[in-house]
Design a protein around this motif. Sequence first.
Motif, PDB file in Angstrom:
ATOM      1  N   TYR A   1      43.483  47.307  70.015  1.00  0.00           N
ATOM      2  CA  TYR A   1      44.557  46.412  70.441  1.00  0.00           C
ATOM      3  C   TYR A   1      43.860  45.147  70.968  1.00  0.00           C
ATOM      4  O   TYR A   1      42.634  45.155  71.168  1.00  0.00           O
ATOM      5  CB  TYR A   1      45.398  47.094  71.521  1.00  0.00           C
ATOM      6  CG  TYR A   1      46.045  48.374  71.013  1.00  0.00           C
ATOM      7  CD1 TYR A   1      47.364  48.372  70.553  1.00  0.00           C
ATOM      8  CD2 TYR A   1      45.327  49.567  70.938  1.00  0.00           C
ATOM      9  CE1 TYR A   1      47.950  49.530  70.049  1.00  0.00           C
ATOM     10  CE2 TYR A   1      45.906  50.719  70.430  1.00  0.00           C
ATOM     11  CZ  TYR A   1      47.216  50.700  69.991  1.00  0.00           C
ATOM     12  OH  TYR A   1      47.783  51.842  69.488  1.00  0.00           O
TER      13      TYR A   1
ATOM     14  N   GLY B   1      41.475  57.042  69.895  1.00  0.00           N
ATOM     15  CA  GLY B   1      41.131  55.903  70.758  1.00  0.00           C
ATOM     16  C   GLY B   1      40.389  54.814  70.002  1.00  0.00           C
ATOM     17  O   GLY B   1      39.910  53.855  70.594  1.00  0.00           O
ATOM     18  N   LYS B   2      40.254  54.972  68.682  1.00  0.00           N
ATOM     19  CA  LYS B   2      39.519  53.962  67.914  1.00  0.00           C
ATOM     20  C   LYS B   2      40.382  52.751  67.572  1.00  0.00           C
ATOM     21  O   LYS B   2      39.871  51.673  67.301  1.00  0.00           O
ATOM     22  CB  LYS B   2      39.003  54.570  66.610  1.00  0.00           C
ATOM     23  CG  LYS B   2      37.915  55.603  66.823  1.00  0.00           C
ATOM     24  CD  LYS B   2      37.137  55.856  65.531  1.00  0.00           C
ATOM     25  CE  LYS B   2      36.046  56.888  65.733  1.00  0.00           C
ATOM     26  NZ  LYS B   2      36.518  58.264  65.508  1.00  0.00           N
ATOM     27  N   ALA B   3      41.688  52.946  67.538  1.00  0.00           N
ATOM     28  CA  ALA B   3      42.589  51.846  67.184  1.00  0.00           C
ATOM     29  C   ALA B   3      42.375  50.704  68.170  1.00  0.00           C
ATOM     30  O   ALA B   3      42.362  50.910  69.383  1.00  0.00           O
ATOM     31  CB  ALA B   3      44.037  52.317  67.234  1.00  0.00           C
TER      32      ALA B   3
ATOM     33  N   GLN C   1      36.170  42.809  72.614  1.00  0.00           N
ATOM     34  CA  GLN C   1      35.187  42.348  73.593  1.00  0.00           C
ATOM     35  C   GLN C   1      34.133  41.548  72.850  1.00  0.00           C
ATOM     36  O   GLN C   1      33.543  42.040  71.906  1.00  0.00           O
ATOM     37  CB  GLN C   1      34.570  43.549  74.317  1.00  0.00           C
ATOM     38  CG  GLN C   1      35.629  44.328  75.093  1.00  0.00           C
ATOM     39  CD  GLN C   1      35.093  45.579  75.762  1.00  0.00           C
ATOM     40  OE1 GLN C   1      34.058  46.101  75.381  1.00  0.00           O
ATOM     41  NE2 GLN C   1      35.811  46.056  76.769  1.00  0.00           N
TER      42      GLN C   1
ATOM     43  N   TYR D   1      37.016  37.529  81.473  1.00  0.00           N
ATOM     44  CA  TYR D   1      38.413  37.921  81.678  1.00  0.00           C
ATOM     45  C   TYR D   1      39.025  36.951  82.676  1.00  0.00           C
ATOM     46  O   TYR D   1      38.418  36.661  83.715  1.00  0.00           O
ATOM     47  CB  TYR D   1      38.505  39.336  82.226  1.00  0.00           C
ATOM     48  CG  TYR D   1      38.029  40.388  81.248  1.00  0.00           C
ATOM     49  CD1 TYR D   1      38.931  41.037  80.419  1.00  0.00           C
ATOM     50  CD2 TYR D   1      36.675  40.722  81.151  1.00  0.00           C
ATOM     51  CE1 TYR D   1      38.496  41.995  79.519  1.00  0.00           C
ATOM     52  CE2 TYR D   1      36.233  41.677  80.258  1.00  0.00           C
ATOM     53  CZ  TYR D   1      37.143  42.311  79.442  1.00  0.00           C
ATOM     54  OH  TYR D   1      36.732  43.261  78.546  1.00  0.00           O
TER      55      TYR D   1
ATOM     56  N   LYS E   1      33.290  38.399  84.312  1.00  0.00           N
ATOM     57  CA  LYS E   1      33.014  39.260  83.168  1.00  0.00           C
ATOM     58  C   LYS E   1      33.683  40.633  83.310  1.00  0.00           C
ATOM     59  O   LYS E   1      33.715  41.400  82.345  1.00  0.00           O
ATOM     60  CB  LYS E   1      31.516  39.379  82.907  1.00  0.00           C
ATOM     61  CG  LYS E   1      30.738  40.092  83.968  1.00  0.00           C
ATOM     62  CD  LYS E   1      29.283  40.237  83.502  1.00  0.00           C
ATOM     63  CE  LYS E   1      28.478  40.835  84.631  1.00  0.00           C
ATOM     64  NZ  LYS E   1      27.204  41.360  84.259  1.00  0.00           N
ATOM     65  N   TYR E   2      34.181  40.948  84.500  1.00  0.00           N
ATOM     66  CA  TYR E   2      34.974  42.172  84.657  1.00  0.00           C
ATOM     67  C   TYR E   2      36.396  41.798  85.079  1.00  0.00           C
ATOM     68  O   TYR E   2      36.576  41.042  86.041  1.00  0.00           O
ATOM     69  CB  TYR E   2      34.367  43.093  85.718  1.00  0.00           C
ATOM     70  CG  TYR E   2      32.965  43.542  85.391  1.00  0.00           C
ATOM     71  CD1 TYR E   2      32.658  44.061  84.123  1.00  0.00           C
ATOM     72  CD2 TYR E   2      31.946  43.447  86.331  1.00  0.00           C
ATOM     73  CE1 TYR E   2      31.365  44.467  83.816  1.00  0.00           C
ATOM     74  CE2 TYR E   2      30.656  43.854  86.034  1.00  0.00           C
ATOM     75  CZ  TYR E   2      30.367  44.356  84.780  1.00  0.00           C
ATOM     76  OH  TYR E   2      29.101  44.752  84.476  1.00  0.00           O
ATOM     77  N   PRO E   3      37.381  42.346  84.418  1.00  0.00           N
ATOM     78  CA  PRO E   3      38.760  41.945  84.725  1.00  0.00           C
ATOM     79  C   PRO E   3      39.181  42.332  86.133  1.00  0.00           C
ATOM     80  O   PRO E   3      39.916  41.597  86.794  1.00  0.00           O
ATOM     81  CB  PRO E   3      39.594  42.711  83.691  1.00  0.00           C
ATOM     82  CG  PRO E   3      38.720  43.809  83.188  1.00  0.00           C
ATOM     83  CD  PRO E   3      37.318  43.326  83.321  1.00  0.00           C
ATOM     84  N   ASP E   4      38.705  43.479  86.594  1.00  0.00           N
ATOM     85  CA  ASP E   4      39.103  43.931  87.926  1.00  0.00           C
ATOM     86  C   ASP E   4      38.489  43.045  89.004  1.00  0.00           C
ATOM     87  O   ASP E   4      39.117  42.791  90.033  1.00  0.00           O
ATOM     88  CB  ASP E   4      38.733  45.406  88.137  1.00  0.00           C
ATOM     89  CG  ASP E   4      37.303  45.732  87.694  1.00  0.00           C
ATOM     90  OD1 ASP E   4      36.817  45.104  86.726  1.00  0.00           O
ATOM     91  OD2 ASP E   4      36.668  46.599  88.307  1.00  0.00           O
TER      92      ASP E   4
ATOM     93  N   GLY F   1      43.464  43.783  73.745  1.00  0.00           N
ATOM     94  CA  GLY F   1      42.654  43.937  74.954  1.00  0.00           C
ATOM     95  C   GLY F   1      41.356  44.688  74.724  1.00  0.00           C
ATOM     96  O   GLY F   1      40.481  44.729  75.588  1.00  0.00           O
ATOM     97  N   ASP F   2      41.243  45.302  73.556  1.00  0.00           N
ATOM     98  CA  ASP F   2      40.030  46.075  73.258  1.00  0.00           C
ATOM     99  C   ASP F   2      38.973  45.221  72.576  1.00  0.00           C
ATOM    100  O   ASP F   2      37.901  45.699  72.241  1.00  0.00           O
ATOM    101  CB  ASP F   2      40.384  47.274  72.366  1.00  0.00           C
ATOM    102  CG  ASP F   2      41.442  48.161  73.012  1.00  0.00           C
ATOM    103  OD1 ASP F   2      41.540  48.143  74.255  1.00  0.00           O
ATOM    104  OD2 ASP F   2      42.170  48.859  72.289  1.00  0.00           O
TER     105      ASP F   2
END
Lengths: 718, 158
Positions: free
Chosen positions: A225, A221-223, A230, A236, A277-280, A227-228
Amino acid sequence: MNEFEYWTNDAEETAFTMDRRRFLKTTGSGIFLFFRIRDFSFFTQEGPGRPNLKGGPSDFNAYLKIGEDGRVSCYTGKIEMGQGIVTSLAQMLADELDVNIDDVDMVMGDTDLCPFDRGTFGSLSTRAFGPSLRTAGAEARRVLMEMASEKLNIPVNDLATGGGVVFDKSNAKTRIAYAALAKGKKIERTLTDPVVVKKPSEFKLMSKPLTRRDAHEKVTGKAKYAGDIQLPGMLYAKILRPPAHGAKLIDADTREAANVEGARVIRDGDFVAVLHKYPDVAQSALAKIKSKFDIPAPAVDDRSIYDHLLKAAPAGKVVASGGDLSAGEKSSASVHEETYYNAYVAHAPVEPHTAVVKIEGKKATVWASTQAPFGAREEVAKELGFRTEDVRVITPFVGGGFGGKTAHGQVVEAARLARMSGSPVQVAWTRAEEFFYDTFRPAAVVKIRSGITGKGGISFWDYGVYFAGERGSEQFYEIPNHRTTAYNAGWVGGEGSHPFATGAWRAPGNNTNTFARESQIDIMAAKAGADPVEFRLRHLSDAKMKRVLQTAAEKFGWKPAKSPSGRGLGVALGIDAGTYVAAIAGVEVNRKTGEVRVKRVLAVQDMGLVINPEGAALQMEGCITMGLGYALREGLHFQGGEITDLNFGTYEIPRFSWLPKIETHIVDDENSPPQGGGEPAIVTMGAVIANAIYDAVGARVFELPMLPERVKGALHKG
Amino acid sequence: MVETLRFTLNGKPAVVTVDSDRLLLWVLRTDLGLTGTKYGCGESFCGACTVIVNGEAVRSCQTAVKEVKAKDVVTIEGLAGDGPLHPVQKAFVENDALQCGYCTPGMIMNAYALLRKNPRPSEADILEGMEDGLCRCGAHNRIVRAIQAAAKEMHGGL
Ligand code: FES
Ligand code: FES
């Protein structure tokens, strides 16, 4: 203007010189080798997004550096999206340079650090880049040996290299490491003369399987992308979308959305977005906007599209011909005229288009999920009114592209919102947006008229392709009288053709063309009462093609029989990106439901020299699995400009339960240059399954995807 | 409703004060900075967002954060922590069970939960257990092989 002219455009010389100076400044001391990825001759007008990009250097577009720490870095504008070049390119370089692969760093897709590159597509990375990179590695090794010769006072011929060290052949203790040679130096070389690279027998790494170098990051999970990414203060953004292409915003009441705590509504004409600040939270605030759109009445849908396209098609252009069609027709015992169709297909990478843009003063930094970082840079510069060199695009890992990420509207949206909001902004498309703004593989039609002589030979072949593009329409069978006509050559379509954007999709054009050609060949084999493998062999003279077919038949355990034999076995051939493919499949057809179950697929490829056989096998398996989708299920649903597929519930892609037994085999051809690997095996999937269905139940399906009801329909007709 | 929620996250206590109806996926990714868990569809079709809650594979895009109150949550970052790779991760590496890697965290978490429940799965069990995870790159058969290898290495235990 062809690609080559573009690259040698004088006006870009200045940009190049500046670039080189800048590269040298940013990358410290060491030994630098500039080189150029050669041979763009296979580019056609059909390449995605013909850009007018600035900053394209004229004599190099990649370089490598041997640093004073002994690490070797290769700088290239190519990107890693799953095709594995982060591994295969490093493998080539390490081998030619005689260093450990762990000492090689690939610096990819960063427009500030890497020289200009047009994009990662067309299975070009290994084909075009590989040979250049190998030569560069070999040249760098030569330079290092010369330097060592001077330092050690030993003639070059008495020296050898290994593990990043030059040593005396007769006394390995006399040695000097590359790191020591590079120390405090700033040596620049540009590759010009041809250089001798290693022979396959000298390979230590190439042609040997190697697991992916990026695997560790990706399983933990370190890779990262796009969207990662921040950033402090990043917002957002969620953007108000029209319900259909061509719809016009009439009214948007954003008051309620603006009342959501922490939400910012931004509006510029039709462009309305909510930032948070939160995408949802941004998403749920967006849902509170009450909007009204004027939607044009749908003119076409997924059923009427083919008639529409045939009407909209421009005049044809003959792309290949030979012999005399009418003489061929006269010599025919029977003539077969068929029409083949395929639907719009989505790229549907699991990672949707995503971008982050940060603006500081007159400079912008962009993290983007893109196959063309330099194209993205240009678009952002234009959107912001910045100089190209003041925009830096960084490409983290890309979660699948397949051609779809050569377009990157999300990057421009993020830039626009970053400017308007004054904050760093992330735009990550939802799945519905991904389906809406995709550049789909075009719906296309192929018409074939062909004949067969009393002796069972193909007498003529009149082939017309509409909207798919020419790639893969080339004739490789021995047919005395033939003609290939392209009506609207490109996959981008033209004015008045497609109701939404279309573009390059893994092996563009070729999936459609191979489906049609190989289905028609089978129809003729059946007419001739011949075994489909034997019939093909009889019409082939190309040794490579014959060999892949014979190998496939042998590995599969093919027993000659006239189709339909009831066994459910099909064969298909194709050429893509210089690679030859033969595929054989076995299927089961449920006569009641029309459901097709693919039990086994075997593919044999001749792809020239193989750099990483493991990676090549992986790509072939990926192609076969992905190809099941467009063959059996994938067809976009739409009503005019409204895309009614919003998620994977209605647009089904291949899943575990579909998995056939997959066997791949690569024939030995190490003395030929490496060819493409990321796309070829996918092109045969439509026809190999169509032919197997016919062999199983004697029903021919002419339209992709071969949905159960279409198979049932064919059964009733048959 | 804004609530303070406590739960265990990757073996350590975690506290968040959030609107408790928000989805776990976004709280993990943005509030807690654990970006290994991915968004692929947001509607439970793809499995990219899979995490483990009390030993079960759960789609974090469908789970309100309040549902994990006082529970034990494991994400891809917590599977190995700082230690050596978990056998499932190791098997994914060794079997080249990934290409772009975007579906990979979800696939691994789902496979992990599958093996917890069924340490000696047949091939059919694996296909069925993984069925609702989507991979566009077509790494499926390698993923199956990796899960088989992991099961073997774990000798039926986790
Ligand atoms: S993002 Fe949750 S299932 Fe796809
Ligand atoms: S590896 Fe790319 S989606 Fe699975």
